[in-house]
Each structure stands twice: as structure tokens, then as C-alpha cells.
Design a protein around this motif. Structure first.
Motif, PDB file in Angstrom:
ATOM      1  N   LYS A  95      70.969  78.586  19.741  1.00  0.00           N
ATOM      2  CA  LYS A  95      71.913  79.587  19.800  1.00  0.00           C
ATOM      3  C   LYS A  95      71.653  80.816  20.745  1.00  0.00           C
ATOM      4  O   LYS A  95      72.537  81.354  21.168  1.00  0.00           O
ATOM      5  CB  LYS A  95      72.033  80.585  18.450  1.00  0.00           C
ATOM      6  N   ASN A  96      70.485  80.537  21.508  1.00  0.00           N
ATOM      7  CA  ASN A  96      70.069  81.550  22.515  1.00  0.00           C
ATOM      8  C   ASN A  96      70.643  81.186  24.107  1.00  0.00           C
ATOM      9  O   ASN A  96      70.292  82.177  24.862  1.00  0.00           O
ATOM     10  CB  ASN A  96      68.640  81.901  22.508  1.00  0.00           C
ATOM     11  N   LEU A  97      71.527  80.251  23.913  1.00  0.00           N
ATOM     12  CA  LEU A  97      71.659  80.000  25.349  1.00  0.00           C
ATOM     13  C   LEU A  97      72.994  80.615  25.810  1.00  0.00           C
ATOM     14  O   LEU A  97      73.840  80.704  25.208  1.00  0.00           O
ATOM     15  CB  LEU A  97      72.337  78.365  25.464  1.00  0.00           C
ATOM     16  N   SER A  98      73.005  81.159  27.094  1.00  0.00           N
ATOM     17  CA  SER A  98      74.208  81.590  27.794  1.00  0.00           C
ATOM     18  C   SER A  98      75.411  80.341  27.939  1.00  0.00           C
ATOM     19  O   SER A  98      75.053  79.182  27.942  1.00  0.00           O
ATOM     20  CB  SER A  98      73.826  82.399  29.172  1.00  0.00           C
ATOM     21  N   ASP A  99      76.470  80.690  28.298  1.00  0.00           N
ATOM     22  CA  ASP A  99      77.552  79.791  28.293  1.00  0.00           C
ATOM     23  C   ASP A  99      77.124  78.960  29.663  1.00  0.00           C
ATOM     24  O   ASP A  99      77.264  77.640  29.423  1.00  0.00           O
ATOM     25  CB  ASP A  99      78.996  80.597  28.664  1.00  0.00           C
ATOM     26  N   ASP A 100      76.666  79.546  30.644  1.00  0.00           N
ATOM     27  CA  ASP A 100      76.320  78.720  31.770  1.00  0.00           C
ATOM     28  C   ASP A 100      74.968  77.668  31.455  1.00  0.00           C
ATOM     29  O   ASP A 100      75.246  76.528  31.898  1.00  0.00           O
ATOM     30  CB  ASP A 100      75.976  79.386  32.923  1.00  0.00           C
ATOM     31  N   GLU A 101      74.201  78.131  30.678  1.00  0.00           N
ATOM     32  CA  GLU A 101      72.922  77.256  30.383  1.00  0.00           C
ATOM     33  C   GLU A 101      73.527  76.281  29.426  1.00  0.00           C
ATOM     34  O   GLU A 101      73.241  74.943  29.423  1.00  0.00           O
ATOM     35  CB  GLU A 101      71.890  78.115  29.750  1.00  0.00           C
ATOM     36  N   MET A 102      74.538  76.505  28.351  1.00  0.00           N
ATOM     37  CA  MET A 102      75.023  75.650  27.597  1.00  0.00           C
ATOM     38  C   MET A 102      75.712  74.556  28.170  1.00  0.00           C
ATOM     39  O   MET A 102      75.753  73.239  28.011  1.00  0.00           O
ATOM     40  CB  MET A 102      75.803  76.254  26.650  1.00  0.00           C
ATOM     41  N   GLU A 103      76.590  74.881  29.187  1.00  0.00           N
ATOM     42  CA  GLU A 103      77.173  73.905  30.097  1.00  0.00           C
ATOM     43  C   GLU A 103      76.411  73.176  30.861  1.00  0.00           C
ATOM     44  O   GLU A 103      76.743  71.847  30.916  1.00  0.00           O
ATOM     45  CB  GLU A 103      78.224  74.871  31.013  1.00  0.00           C
ATOM     46  N   ASN A 104      75.106  73.718  31.326  1.00  0.00           N
ATOM     47  CA  ASN A 104      74.395  72.749  32.202  1.00  0.00           C
ATOM     48  C   ASN A 104      73.915  71.586  31.311  1.00  0.00           C
ATOM     49  O   ASN A 104      73.599  70.324  31.471  1.00  0.00           O
ATOM     50  CB  ASN A 104      73.337  73.651  32.760  1.00  0.00           C
ATOM     51  N   GLN A 105      73.542  72.117  30.055  1.00  0.00           N
ATOM     52  CA  GLN A 105      72.692  71.367  29.210  1.00  0.00           C
ATOM     53  C   GLN A 105      73.443  70.049  28.635  1.00  0.00           C
ATOM     54  O   GLN A 105      73.223  69.042  28.453  1.00  0.00           O
ATOM     55  CB  GLN A 105      72.190  71.982  28.173  1.00  0.00           C
TER      56      GLN A 105
END
Length: 353
Positions: A95-105
Motif C-alpha cells: 500500500k505504500n507504493l506511489s503510482d509510479d512505483e506501482m506502475e513500474n512493479q
């Protein structure tokens, strides 16, 4: 290019069905919507087959005619791909991922969820909320479609002089419209199970929503084109003449008892079968409301027959029931077309996300 990023510009909702382009533009004042522009433009035969655009030039020209007919000046648009061409999956992410981090993952792990080469896929995601199983994670809806499906939608809009701002999924667009309608129809529909039967020309889509989220969607081959073919065979007409007679009337006296009533019974059987498929694949055993959408929902008496036969309270879809309407729009024509405008409405509503 799916719908999950925020937008604030007015959009033309462009529904590309098997037989027609349906265009809708809305405005909003406070919590009330107003229909600003609307048009339905027939498509040449076989330019869209099984929800796939097969003649980009013909579809683009039809959209351009619809834009001209509607009188709109808006040039940004939303269209949709069919649910059968889209893979959706709910995955859990920290839940602590930013949108950009989530997109990359998600990009890094997408090959686990998508059975196509990633370079051939258009993909987007939306955070749904906290995961029930783990408070440190969120549930994320991943949607992916082959890139050529999305490219075709973008291409026909550009041919018509429009800019594609959103490529949505048909089931999500209908869900968007139902969410708007639910407050007036079902007091917000909290804890309700609502089914939508969208009976198009060749395909019927049966979707079920629980707490205003789609939990089931299935397509089956059945639609109003079969009634047109019945008329064509029975009365020796061309397919175009039969379609016109179906809409405008003027058929012999035996049409209703010998052609229309059997078709209505077939429609009831198809939706009853879809309902049973849902029950057999779900822990839910009761649907609270059924909404009939698509062109066949306009057939006189179909809602009453459906409710009697399948035992579920049934209404005809009208997304415009509580909207204001521009004075330049023919209200009776809009009312007649309303059941077939659910996808176009959901797309137009994306401009207010």
C-alpha cells in the motif's frame, strides 16, 4: 489508455456497436447532468464484426457523420473495447507504493498475469482499496487488451477528426452509467445485486454488479439481428428493408403473433440461461434487479414479460431519466434510443472523473 487516470475535460462518448455509432456529450452543473449533443449513425454492413473493427475507414467516416449530425464542437473523445477482448485481474500490491512505483512493479510482473507478449498489449490499472486479507496491501484492478484493439479505436476516432483521450472497457462504461443511475433507482444500491442484460445486434452481454462493482460478465451470441433476419425471410425483404420495418412499423398483421412474440420468448430464454450460468458460477443465488439495455430493450412489453418469466424486478434502461436536455435535441428520439445509449453515456461520464 484505459480510463483509470483522472481527467477533467468534456468528452464525447463514442460507442462503436455492430450496426451504429452512438455519440453522446454531457455537461454537469452541480450534481445534475445535461445532454448537450447526441447522434446515432448507421454503420455499413460488416464494418464491425463480433465487436472487432474490420473496416477502419468506413467506421471513421460514420463517426465523422455522427459528429456533424450532433452539432458538437468537442473534439476529445472516449471509446471502448469489448470485454471479450480484455483481460482483467485483481492483484495485491504494497500500500505504500506511489503510482509510479506501482506502475513500474506491475510492468515488471505483468507477464505473470497476461498471456500475450507485453509489447503487443495496452495496459492500465486502478487501486480499488485496502486488501481484506492483508492490511499492508491494496487490491489493484489490472486491465489489459491487445494493442491492435486499442489502436483500431484510436485510429477511427482520429479519422473522424477526434482525439482519443480514453479507451475504456464496455463493461466498465456500463458500470459507470449504472452507478450514476443507482441513487435515483435503487437508493444507491448498497448491498444490492444488479444484473444488466445488454442485448445488441449480434451479442448479448450479461453483467452482474454487487455493491456497484462488476463481479461477473459473460457474452453470448444472440441479438436483434436475429429478429431482422426473421423479418427478412418471412416477408421477402432485404436486410436493410427489414431493419427499417422493424424500427418504423408497417409490417403485416401477423408480424406480432408469428414473428415478434417468438423472438421475445427467445430473448427471455437467453437471459434466463445467462442468469443460471451466473448462479452456477457464484455463491450468490438471488438478483435484486434486472436492467434491460440495448436496442431490443425498446420492444414493447419485454420488461413485463421478462419479470414474469424469470421472477426478477425488471426495468428498461434510461440513463437520461433525470437529466436536463438541450433544446436542440429531439427528446422523443433520445427517449427511444436511451436503452441503447448506456455505453456511450458511461464513456461521456469519464470527462467528469
Amino acid at each position: 489508455m484505459f480510463p483509470f487516470k483522472k481527467k477533467s475535460t468534456p468528452l464525447l462518448g463514442i460507442d462503436i456497436s455492430a450496426t451504429a455509432i452512438k455519440l453522446l456529450e454531457l455537461s454537469r452543473s452541480g450534481s445534475r447532468y445535461r445532454v448537450e449533443s447526441y447522434a446515432v449513425e448507421p454503420l455499413p454492413a460488416n464494418s464491425v464484426v463480433e465487436k472487432t473493427i474490420t473496416d477502419i475507414e468506413a467506421v471513421g467516416e460514420a463517426i465523422a457523420r455522427a459528429v456533424k449530425k450532433s452539432g458538437t464542437r468537442t473534439r476529445q473523445a472516449a471509446a471502448a473495447v469489448a470485454g471479450s477482448s480484455v483481460i482483467t485481474k485483481i492483484i495485491s500490491m504494497p500500500k505504500n507504493l506511489s503510482d509510479d512505483e506501482m506502475e513500474n512493479q506491475i510492468q515488471g510482473e505483468a507477464d505473470q498475469y497476461i498471456p500475450f507478449p507485453l509489447e503487443e498489449v495496452a495496459m492500465d490499472f486502478e487501486v480499488l482499496g485496502p486488501s481484506e486479507d492483508n492490511p499492508d496491501q491494496v487490491d489493484v484492478l489490472l486491465a489489459a487488451s491487445r494493442g491492435d484493439n486499442v489502436d483500431s479505436c484510436v485510429g477511427v476516432l482520429e479519422l473522424a477528426g477526434l482525439t482519443a483521450k480514453v479507451i475504456d472497457v464496455e463493461a466498465f462504461a456500463i458500470e459507470n452509467t449504472i452507478n450514476m443511475m443507482a441513487m435515483d433507482l435503487f437508493n444507491g444500491a448498497v448491498d444490492k445485486v444488479i444484473a444488466v442484460a445488454d442485448v445488441g445486434s449480434a451479442i448479448t452481454t450479461f453483467s452482474v454488479m454487487e455493491n456497484m462493482k462488476t463481479i461477473y460478465s459473460r457474452e453470448q451470441t444472440f441479438g436483434g439481428g436475429q429478429l431482422t433476419e426473421d423479418i427478412q425471410r418471412r416477408y421477402g425483404l432485404s436486410y436493410e428493408e427489414a431493419g427499417q420495418a422493424k424500427r418504423q412499423g408497417g409490417l403485416p398483421d401477423n408480424y406480432v403473433p408469428e414473428v415478434l412474440e417468438p423472438f421475445k420468448e427467445s430473448m427471455v430464454q437467453q437471459i434466463s440461461r445467462a442468469q443460471q450460468f451466473f448462479y452456477s458460477s457464484s455463491q450468490i443465488s438471488n438478483i435484486d434487479h434486472l436492467i434491460l439495455a440495448g436496442g431490443c430493450a425498446s420492444i414493447s412489453g419485454i420488461a413485463e414479460l421478462m419479470e414474469t418469466k424469470i421472477g426478477v424486478p425488471t426495468i428498461i434502461a434510461n440513463p437520461f431519466a433525470n437529466m436536463a436536455v438541450s433544446s436542440r435535441i429531439p427528446t422523443q428520439q433520445l427517449s427511444n434510443d436511451a436503452p441503447a445509449m448506456m455505453i456511450a453515456c458511461g464513456l461521456a461520464l469519464r470527462g467528469f472523473d
